[in-house]
Design an enzyme around this catalytic site. Sequence first.
Site: not given
Length: 323
Positions: A204, A285
Amino acid sequence: MSTRRKAANGQPAPLTATMPSGTIRTTPAARSPFFPTRLEALLLGIYPATLVLGSVLSTLTPAFRNAPYSPDLQSHDPAFAPTYFAKKKNIFNVWFVKKGWGWATIAFAVFLLMWPGFGKGLTTKRIQATLRYSVITLWWFFVTQWFFGPPLVDRGFLFTGGQCEKLQDPSAMEGMSDTRVYLTAAACKRAGRKWTGGHDISGHVFLLIIGSALLWFETLPALTRFEGLRDGRRIILDDGKVASVAVEKSPESENDEPTRQGVPMPLGVAVFMWWMLLMTAAFFHTWFEKFTGLLVAFAALWTVYFLPRGVPAVRAVLGMPGV
């Protein structure tokens, strides 16, 4: 002091035999052609600053800090997500981020077709802009979709010791070819299994940076009109000399009124990509996963937008935005 190079007709000398003429000055090699201008450095600096800002928000805000985080999901537990944007299934993540390259492609196409600075018809500028987009797209495809098998993100995870949970049992590995192991690991997340043990580059972060930076670099010539913003890109000429080149004035700017046709949509998409990058930095993340996503994106941007400045043969093919 720099001197302006003139051809016999009084016009600026061409950068190369295959490039349109622009404002070009020989200049001392005070800065490498491979380095960004001050404006470009500020623009690129937004990305690491955004990752830092997101991490600070997630660390200092009590609601964010106290929400359970799942390393396997690489996000907060959906039942305890601190905000709507912290949920993987939020509408913006599902319909914008996961389809981000499609949005970037549409925005780029609008700019390519509508901005008068490319000229009319199938011009060299328009062809070179399409080639730059194609190289960036190929890099995105290799990193996130396919690279002679699993994409580079999956290969990197496997290379650093990662496996699908089903393959952690030695008996499950018996009789499996290397190809089968790779394919099973690449499909692990899609099958709802845990993806553990390796380093997972943030796809992403990579997508949102490379997509928005593509749009920014391509539209900058339509936005920078002041001399201090337009000048400063250094290049190496065919004869080895270092020169400074500016955005070339296009016919529609002769009346000093720049045309913004085709610009609002790519700018809108780029700004929204930045917002989703901030959300990703805050809620998804680990820091190192986000940092490697940044590095992989910057590698592509340097290849397309900075390498051509120092290598005339590459510049003759890819060109430079606004020149």
